[in-house]
Enzyme design. Structure first.
Site, PDB file in Angstrom:
ATOM      1  N   ASP A  74       0.892  -1.658  -0.308  1.00  0.00           N
ATOM      2  CA  ASP A  74       0.218   0.169   0.136  1.00  0.00           C
ATOM      3  C   ASP A  74       0.871   1.277  -0.068  1.00  0.00           C
ATOM      4  OD1 ASP A  74      -2.363  -1.474   0.090  1.00  0.00           O
ATOM      5  OD2 ASP A  74      -2.407  -1.296   2.114  1.00  0.00           O
ATOM      6  N   ARG A  75       0.472   2.491  -0.671  1.00  0.00           N
ATOM      7  CA  ARG A  75       1.067   3.598  -0.401  1.00  0.00           C
ATOM      8  C   ARG A  75       1.827   4.476   0.556  1.00  0.00           C
ATOM      9  NH1 ARG A  75      -1.295   9.085  -3.535  1.00  0.00           N
ATOM     10  NH2 ARG A  75       0.328  10.470  -3.011  1.00  0.00           N
TER      11      ARG A  75
END
Length: 256
Positions: A74-75
């Site tokens: 995930d970012r």
């Protein structure tokens, strides 16, 4: 204005500063692993159509050749991110991830004093859209083991409690569902600090205002897999990035 004044005058060049190099954790003739900082997208995504910085492009420019992502994180999550140095290598490692043959370890800071160890065995709904907002009726099996590493209690009132409790936890996901660790910890009511999607708004606000924590406290710290092209076991480790370590200090969870 004299010539001396001209050459000593402030520059008007608005060229952006060069990107700092990504930390390379591992490299051989087929694979490369970097320490992805929190906030960096792996590749172009509907999550933020205006974003112009991506791990794929930065690494490609840094090493001067194309790279092929074998998985994604995930970012807002920091930590180990693996790429193939050719399409065949990227595909082969992606298959190992899909077949659950890559052992992954994460660390997270969560709200509350989580039990010393356990397993979260709870199916998760699939997402129908690419940016992870719309859930489908279909569910997928999902399994995450965890082990508590440290606990703390700080004198900040939250909700109906006079203090705030936190835990540092190590996590071992055995499946690779979207936002699996974040959703599983929220499911058992120990949400990750800084998780604006699945976490607790009141805890996140307390962390920002009292502890100067402005990120998701989740980091990928180890991966282990059998090399698809060489007779060897690859184990890659990294400690969380500085912003995570600073948060551990502020929450009094730093371990020696």
């Amino acid at each position: 204005m004299s010539f001396v004044d001209i050459i000593n005058s402030p520059t008007t060049d608005h060229t952006p500063a060069p990107e700092p190099p990504l930390e390379i954790l591992y490299r051989d003739d087929r694979y490369i692993a970097i320490h992805k900082p929190s906030g960096l997208l792996v590749h172009r995504s509907p999550i933020d159509k205006r974003e112009t910085r991506f791990a794929i492009q930065l690494l490609r420019d840094q090493i001067g050749q194309h790279v092929y992502p074998a998985h994604r994180i995930d970012r807002p999550t920091s930590g180990i991110l693996l790429f193939g140095l050719d399409d065949e290598a990227g595909t082969a490692l992606s298959i190992l991830f899909q077949e659950r043959k890559v052992q992954k370890t994460y660390q997270a800071v969560v709200r509350g004093h989580i039990p010393t160890s356990g397993t979260i065995d709870s199916p998760l709904h699939k997402y129908e859209d690419l940016d992870g907002h719309k859930k489908s009726a279909e569910t997928q099996d999902a399994h995450t083991d965890f082990k508590r590493l440290a606990i703390s209690e700080l004198p900040y009132p939250t909700e109906r409690y006079a203090t705030s409790r936190f835990s540092l936890v190590e996590l071992f996901p055995h499946t690779g569902r979207r936002h699996q660790i974040r959703r599983h910890l929220a499911h058992i009511r120990y949400p990750i600090v800084g998780d604006v999607r699945h976490g607790c708004n009141k805890t996140n606000k307390l962390a920002r205002e009292n502890l100067d924590i402005h990120r998701l406290l989740l980091a990928a710290t180890q991966v282990e897999f059998q090399h698809p092209f060489q007779d060897k076991l690859v184990q890659i480790t990294c400690q969380p990035e500085d912003s995570f370590l600073s948060a551990l200090s502020r929450t009094e969870l730093a371990t020696t």
